[in-house]
Motif scaffolding. Structure first.
Motif, PDB file in Angstrom:
ATOM      1  N   TRP A 267       0.854  -1.191   0.000  1.00 19.45           N
ATOM      2  CA  TRP A 267       0.000   0.000   0.000  1.00 19.45           C
ATOM      3  C   TRP A 267       0.882   1.231   0.000  1.00 19.45           C
ATOM      4  O   TRP A 267       1.994   1.219   0.506  1.00 19.45           O
ATOM      5  CB  TRP A 267      -0.901   0.015   1.238  1.00 19.45           C
ATOM      6  CG  TRP A 267      -1.878  -1.129   1.274  1.00 19.45           C
ATOM      7  CD1 TRP A 267      -1.666  -2.342   1.841  1.00 19.45           C
ATOM      8  CD2 TRP A 267      -3.184  -1.136   0.709  1.00 19.45           C
ATOM      9  NE1 TRP A 267      -2.764  -3.147   1.676  1.00 19.45           N
ATOM     10  CE2 TRP A 267      -3.731  -2.420   0.980  1.00 19.45           C
ATOM     11  CE3 TRP A 267      -3.955  -0.227   0.007  1.00 19.45           C
ATOM     12  CZ2 TRP A 267      -5.006  -2.799   0.570  1.00 19.45           C
ATOM     13  CZ3 TRP A 267      -5.228  -0.594  -0.400  1.00 19.45           C
ATOM     14  CH2 TRP A 267      -5.747  -1.859  -0.128  1.00 19.45           C
ATOM     15  N   SER A 268       0.307   2.298  -0.560  1.00 20.40           N
ATOM     16  CA  SER A 268       1.032   3.568  -0.583  1.00 20.40           C
ATOM     17  C   SER A 268       0.123   4.656  -0.043  1.00 20.40           C
ATOM     18  O   SER A 268      -1.068   4.419   0.252  1.00 20.40           O
ATOM     19  CB  SER A 268       1.474   3.908  -2.017  1.00 20.40           C
ATOM     20  OG  SER A 268       0.341   4.181  -2.827  1.00 20.40           O
ATOM     21  N   VAL A 269       0.666   5.825   0.065  1.00 21.15           N
ATOM     22  CA  VAL A 269      -0.157   6.952   0.520  1.00 21.15           C
ATOM     23  C   VAL A 269      -1.310   7.158  -0.473  1.00 21.15           C
ATOM     24  O   VAL A 269      -1.226   6.754  -1.638  1.00 21.15           O
ATOM     25  CB  VAL A 269       0.702   8.218   0.625  1.00 21.15           C
ATOM     26  CG1 VAL A 269       1.762   8.054   1.689  1.00 21.15           C
ATOM     27  CG2 VAL A 269       1.328   8.563  -0.721  1.00 21.15           C
ATOM     28  N   PRO A 270      -2.408   7.819  -0.044  1.00 17.81           N
ATOM     29  CA  PRO A 270      -3.567   7.958  -0.930  1.00 17.81           C
ATOM     30  C   PRO A 270      -3.226   8.674  -2.226  1.00 17.81           C
ATOM     31  O   PRO A 270      -2.547   9.707  -2.235  1.00 17.81           O
ATOM     32  CB  PRO A 270      -4.565   8.766  -0.097  1.00 17.81           C
ATOM     33  CG  PRO A 270      -4.140   8.555   1.314  1.00 17.81           C
ATOM     34  CD  PRO A 270      -2.645   8.412   1.297  1.00 17.81           C
ATOM     35  N   ALA A 271      -3.674   8.125  -3.349  1.00 16.20           N
ATOM     36  CA  ALA A 271      -3.466   8.737  -4.657  1.00 16.20           C
ATOM     37  C   ALA A 271      -4.528   9.810  -4.897  1.00 16.20           C
ATOM     38  O   ALA A 271      -5.517   9.936  -4.155  1.00 16.20           O
ATOM     39  CB  ALA A 271      -3.540   7.666  -5.750  1.00 16.20           C
ATOM     40  N   ASP A 272      -4.339  10.578  -5.938  1.00 14.80           N
ATOM     41  CA  ASP A 272      -5.284  11.625  -6.324  1.00 14.80           C
ATOM     42  C   ASP A 272      -6.335  11.008  -7.262  1.00 14.80           C
ATOM     43  O   ASP A 272      -5.992  10.483  -8.330  1.00 14.80           O
ATOM     44  CB  ASP A 272      -4.535  12.751  -7.034  1.00 14.80           C
ATOM     45  CG  ASP A 272      -5.467  13.920  -7.354  1.00 14.80           C
ATOM     46  OD1 ASP A 272      -6.659  13.857  -6.957  1.00 14.80           O
ATOM     47  OD2 ASP A 272      -5.015  14.884  -7.998  1.00 14.80           O
ATOM     48  N   TYR A 273      -7.575  11.089  -6.858  1.00 26.02           N
ATOM     49  CA  TYR A 273      -8.650  10.486  -7.643  1.00 26.02           C
ATOM     50  C   TYR A 273      -9.446  11.527  -8.449  1.00 26.02           C
ATOM     51  O   TYR A 273     -10.593  11.278  -8.818  1.00 26.02           O
ATOM     52  CB  TYR A 273      -9.601   9.707  -6.716  1.00 26.02           C
ATOM     53  CG  TYR A 273      -8.985   8.432  -6.182  1.00 26.02           C
ATOM     54  CD1 TYR A 273      -9.172   7.225  -6.830  1.00 26.02           C
ATOM     55  CD2 TYR A 273      -8.192   8.449  -5.045  1.00 26.02           C
ATOM     56  CE1 TYR A 273      -8.609   6.056  -6.353  1.00 26.02           C
ATOM     57  CE2 TYR A 273      -7.605   7.293  -4.554  1.00 26.02           C
ATOM     58  CZ  TYR A 273      -7.831   6.092  -5.212  1.00 26.02           C
ATOM     59  OH  TYR A 273      -7.247   4.925  -4.746  1.00 26.02           O
ATOM     60  N   GLN A 274      -8.823  12.667  -8.736  1.00 29.34           N
ATOM     61  CA  GLN A 274      -9.522  13.695  -9.499  1.00 29.34           C
ATOM     62  C   GLN A 274      -9.845  13.231 -10.927  1.00 29.34           C
ATOM     63  O   GLN A 274     -10.814  13.674 -11.525  1.00 29.34           O
ATOM     64  CB  GLN A 274      -8.679  14.973  -9.538  1.00 29.34           C
ATOM     65  CG  GLN A 274      -8.677  15.747  -8.231  1.00 29.34           C
ATOM     66  CD  GLN A 274     -10.094  16.103  -7.782  1.00 29.34           C
ATOM     67  OE1 GLN A 274     -10.894  16.602  -8.566  1.00 29.34           O
ATOM     68  NE2 GLN A 274     -10.389  15.832  -6.507  1.00 29.34           N
ATOM     69  N   SER A 275      -9.008  12.358 -11.485  1.00 30.98           N
ATOM     70  CA  SER A 275      -9.306  11.851 -12.832  1.00 30.98           C
ATOM     71  C   SER A 275     -10.603  11.058 -12.849  1.00 30.98           C
ATOM     72  O   SER A 275     -11.365  11.075 -13.827  1.00 30.98           O
ATOM     73  CB  SER A 275      -8.149  10.989 -13.329  1.00 30.98           C
ATOM     74  OG  SER A 275      -7.916   9.897 -12.439  1.00 30.98           O
ATOM     75  N   VAL A 276     -10.868  10.341 -11.735  1.00 25.40           N
ATOM     76  CA  VAL A 276     -12.132   9.599 -11.627  1.00 25.40           C
ATOM     77  C   VAL A 276     -13.303  10.579 -11.536  1.00 25.40           C
ATOM     78  O   VAL A 276     -14.341  10.409 -12.182  1.00 25.40           O
ATOM     79  CB  VAL A 276     -12.102   8.654 -10.416  1.00 25.40           C
ATOM     80  CG1 VAL A 276     -13.422   7.887 -10.320  1.00 25.40           C
ATOM     81  CG2 VAL A 276     -10.931   7.692 -10.508  1.00 25.40           C
ATOM     82  N   HIS A 277     -13.120  11.632 -10.721  1.00 23.18           N
ATOM     83  CA  HIS A 277     -14.165  12.652 -10.635  1.00 23.18           C
ATOM     84  C   HIS A 277     -14.423  13.285 -11.998  1.00 23.18           C
ATOM     85  O   HIS A 277     -15.573  13.545 -12.374  1.00 23.18           O
ATOM     86  CB  HIS A 277     -13.758  13.725  -9.615  1.00 23.18           C
ATOM     87  CG  HIS A 277     -13.934  13.317  -8.189  1.00 23.18           C
ATOM     88  ND1 HIS A 277     -15.130  13.483  -7.508  1.00 23.18           N
ATOM     89  CD2 HIS A 277     -13.069  12.741  -7.312  1.00 23.18           C
ATOM     90  CE1 HIS A 277     -14.998  13.037  -6.269  1.00 23.18           C
ATOM     91  NE2 HIS A 277     -13.748  12.575  -6.110  1.00 23.18           N
ATOM     92  N   ALA A 278     -13.334  13.551 -12.752  1.00 19.50           N
ATOM     93  CA  ALA A 278     -13.495  14.178 -14.074  1.00 19.50           C
ATOM     94  C   ALA A 278     -14.281  13.255 -15.014  1.00 19.50           C
ATOM     95  O   ALA A 278     -15.148  13.712 -15.784  1.00 19.50           O
ATOM     96  CB  ALA A 278     -12.126  14.507 -14.665  1.00 19.50           C
TER      97      ALA A 278
END
Length: 623
Positions: A267-278
Motif C-alpha cells: 500500500w502507498s499513501v492515498p493517490a489523487d482520484y480527481q481523474s475519476v471525478h473528471a
C-alpha cells in the motif's frame, strides 16, 4: 506458486485467524472487499491484508467481508463495516453518499504505479471482424454491470468520446454480474460480440489471451498490459464516517509496512482520484448525476418513439376535437334551421287552425242564417208596430204622454234585444288570437245556450243540470269552448228536427270526475250507427247533405289543445270509451225509459284548474 496451493495457504491463514480469535477474542475490525472475481478469489487476493492486520493489531480481530457493489454500500450504510476496499469509481460514489475517506491506495508493484494502475480492455475473439471501439456500434457488449468501474464505466467514457451512446447505439448491454469471468463465458456462448475486462486480467489467464484480443489497444508508457482506455488510480482503502480516527491511523500504519516481494501486495499513501471525478462529471453519473437533468431535448432524444407517439396522439386529439367542433357547429346550425322551420310550421298551423275555427263558426252562422233573419224580424216588427201605433194616435189626436212612454220603452227594449243578438253573433264570428282565462263552467254553458237560442226562431228546450261544486273554475279559451258547445247544440238540434216535440229536447249535464270537468250534451234524435260513430271525428266526414265535415274534427282538436278530449256515447249505455268518462246519470233514467233508448251523447272533458276545489280528489259519482 500454483493457484491451488495459494488458495490452501489462504484458507489455513483464515482458519488460524479464526482459531486465534476464538482463543483470544478482541475488538473486531471489519473490512469490506468488492469481490469482482468472486468470493474465493477475494479470499485469496486479500488474505495478506488480513494476516498483516492480525500480526500488527493484537487487541483486535480483523474480519474480511466479500460483497458486491450493492451489498458493500448497504453494509457500510448500516454501520456493519469499518473499512472498505473497492474500485475507484465505487469509492467516489461512497465518498459522496456515505462520507468514505481514502487512507491508502493499493500498490501492486512492478511497472504499475498506484496513480496509473487501472484500465479496461475490450476483448473480442481472435477471428472477430471488429477492429476498433468505433466498430461496436450496433453490437452486443458483455459487461459486469452498469456500476462496474473497470468492467464498464471506463469503456463508457471512451465510447462517449467517440460519440457512441451505449444505451442507444449498441444493440445490447449484456450484464453478467460477478465474477468477471462471466464476460468471457457470455462471448463463448454467443450472447455478446465483445466484452469488458479489467486491464491485466486477460494476461493473468493465458488460455483467455490465446483466444481473445484487445480492441483499440493504447500505448501507455511503462504499463505492462493491453488496455483500451486511459489509466486511473488503483483501488483505495477507505475509512467510513463512523470509523474512529485512531483506528484509521493504526490500520494505515500497519498496512504501509507491507512489501510486495514479501506479502504479495503493498500500500502507498492515498493517490489523487480527481481523474475519476473528471470522468464521472463528463458522464454525469455517480455524485454528478444531478448534471444529467432531463431537458426537453434530452428527453426527446432519449424517448423519441414515445415522444413521437404522444405527438401523434395530441395531433389526433386536436384533429378529432376540430372535427367534433365542426360537426357540433354543423349540427347546431341544422338544428337551428330545423327549429326555425318548425316554429314557422307551427305558426302556419296555428294560423290555419284559427282560420279553420273561424270558418267553422261562419259555417254554423251560415247554416243558421235563415232562422237568424226570422229571429231578428220579431224585434224589428215589434218596433215597427209601436212606431205605427204612435203615428196613428197622433193622427187621431189620441196621443198621450203615457202612450208615448209605453211605446218608447217597448221600442227601446226590442232594439236592445236585436242589438244583443247581433253583438253575440259578431263576437262569435270575429277572428282573433286565442287566449285563455279562468271562467266558471256554468257561465260558459249559459252563454253558449243563450247564443244558440238567440239564433233560432223556434229553439228546442235546453235543460242544464249543474252537478258542480261551488267556486269551480277552468282555464280555457272562452270563445273556442263556446264554439265546441254551439257545434254540439247545433248537431243535437239537427238530429231531432222533424221528430215529435217531446224528442226535440236537449239535456246538458255538468259534472266532475278524476280531476276533469265533463260537459255532456245529449239529444233524443235517431242516434248514430256504428259506421258513423267510427268516422264521426274524421275531417270531411258528415251525415248532413249540406255539411262540410269539419265541425266535429275542429271541435276535437280544440278539446285536445286544452288537454281534454271529445267523445261520443250512445244514450242506451251513456258510457264513453274513455277510461275517465263518468257513468250515466241515474236521474235521466226515467226520461230514457219514456223516450226510448235513442239519441246520442257527446262528452266534452276538460282539465280543472290546479286551484279548483277538489281538482285532484274528485271522484266519479257511483252508477
Amino acid at each position: 506458486m500454483p493457484p491451488l496451493i495459494r488458495f490452501f495457504l489462504a484458507a489455513l491463514a483464515l482458519a488460524a485467524s479464526a482459531l486465534s480469535s476464538a482463543t483470544s477474542p478482541g475488538k473486531p475490525v471489519r473490512v469490506g472487499v468488492l469481490a469482482f472475481l468472486g468470493a474465493d478469489a477475494a479470499v485469496e487476493e486479500w488474505t495478506p491484508v488480513l494476516r498483516r492486520l492480525q500480526a500488527t493489531l493484537p487487541g483486535f480481530t480483523p474480519e474480511l467481508h466479500q460483497l458486491d457493489h450493492a451489498g458493500l454500500r448497504e453494509a457500510a450504510q448500516r454501520g456493519e463495516l469499518d473499512f472498505v476496499i473497492t474500485n475507484p469509481g465505487h469509492y467516489v460514489e461512497l465518498e459522496a453518499s456515505l462520507g468514505a475517506s481514502r487512507i491508502l491506495t493499493l500498490d501492486v508493484g512492478g511497472e504499475r504505479p498506484p496513480q496509473r494502475a487501472l484500465g479496461s480492455a475490450v476483448i473480442v475473439p481472435q477471428a472477430s471482424t471488429l477492429q476498433g471501439l468505433e466498430d461496436l456500434r450496433g453490437r452486443r457488449l458483455a459487461i459486469v454491470g452498469r456500476g462496474g468501474f473497470g468492467g464498464y464505466q471506463l469503456v463508457w467514457g471512451e465510447l462517449d468520446a467517440l460519440g457512441i451512446e451505449p444505451e442507444v447505439d449498441l444493440a445490447a448491454l449484456h450484464e453478467v454480474g460477478f465474477p468477471m469471468g462471466g464476460v468471457v463465458d457470455a462471448i463463448d456462448a454467443g450472447l455478446a460480440d465483445a466484452g469488458v475486462l479489467r486491464s491485466c486480467l486477460l494476461e493473468q489467464h493465458p488460455d483467455w489471451a490465446a483466444r481473445f484480443r484487445v480492441l483499440s489497444p493504447r500505448d501507455e508508457a511503462g504499463f505492462p498490459c493491453a488496455t483500451s482506455t486511459p489509466l486511473y488510480p488503483d483501488w483505495p482503502l477507505a475509512a467510513l464516517r463512523h470509523t474512529p480516527p485512531e483506528l484509521s491511523r493504526t490500520v494505515a500504519i500497519a498496512l504501509l509496512g507491507m512489501r510486495a516481494e514479501r506479502d504479495g501486495l503493498a500500500w502507498s499513501v492515498p493517490a489523487d482520484y480527481q481523474s475519476v471525478h473528471a470522468l464521472f462529471r463528463r458522464l454525469e453519473i455517480g455524485p454528478y448525476a444531478y448534471l444529467r437533468a432531463p431537458t426537453l431535448m434530452v428527453l426527446a432524444e432519449r424517448y423519441w418513439p414515445w415522444v413521437g407517439g404522444f405527438a401523434l396522439l395530441i395531433l389526433g386529439w386536436i384533429l378529432y376535437t376540430v372535427r367534433v367542433e365542426y360537426l357540433v357547429q354543423t349540427r347546431t346550425a341544422a338544428l337551428r334551421d330545423a327549429l326555425a322551420a318548425r316554429e314557422a310550421m307551427e305558426a302556419r298551423m296555428r294560423g290555419a287552425q284559427e282560420q279553420a275555427e273561424h270558418l267553422s263558426r261562419l259555417s254554423v252562422l251560415g247554416e243558421l242564417s235563415g232562422t237568424l233573419a226570422h229571429e231578428l224580424n220579431q224585434p224589428l216588427a215589434a218596433i215597427a208596430n209601436y212606431a205605427n201605433s204612435l203615428v196613428r194616435r197622433a193622427d187621431n189626436q189620441r196621443l198621450t204622454e203615457a202612450a208615448v212612454r209605453e211605446a218608447a220603452g217597448e221600442i227601446a227594449g226590442q232594439a236592445e234585444r236585436a242589438a244583443g243578438i247581433l253583438g253575440r253573433i259578431r263576437t262569435f264570428a270575429r277572428k282573433r288570437t286565442a287566449s285563455r282565462e279562468e271562467v266558471a263552467p256554468r257561465e260558459l254553458v249559459d252563454e253558449a245556450v243563450t247564443l244558440f237560442r238567440g239564433m233560432l226562431a223556434h229553439a228546442p228546450p235546453v235543460a242544464v243540470d249543474d252537478a258542480l261544486p261551488p267556486g269551480l273554475h277552468i282555464e280555457v279559451d272562452r270563445l273556442q269552448i263556446q264554439q265546441v258547445l254551439l257545434n254540439l247544440l247545433k248537431n243535437a238540434w239537427d238530429a231531432s228536427r222533424g221528430l215529435p216535440a217531446e224528442r226535440q229536447r236537449i239535456d246538458i249535464r255538468l259534472e266532475t270526475a278524476a280531476g276533469s270537468l265533463h260537459i255532456r250534451v245529449r239529444d233524443y234524435g235517431s242516434g248514430l250507427d256504428e259506421t258513423a260513430r267510427a268516422q264521426l271525428f274524421e275531417s270531411f266526414f258528415t251525415t248532413k247533405a249540406d255539411g262540410l265535415g269539419l265541425g266535429l274534427s275542429i271541435c276535437r282538436s280544440i278539446a285536445e289543445a286544452h288537454g281534454g278530449r271529445l267523445a261520443v256515447a250512445t244514450s242506451d249505455t251513456a258510457t264513453d270509451t274513455a277510461p275517465d268518462a263518468p257513468p250515466h246519470d241515474p236521474a235521466n233514467a226515467s226520461a230514457d225509459t219514456a223516450l226510448g233508448a235513442v239519441g246520442a251523447t257527446f262528452i266534452l272533458s276538460l282539465p280543472l284548474s290546479p286551484s279548483a276545489p277538489g281538482a285532484a280528489s274528485i271522484e266519479a259519482p257511483s252508477a
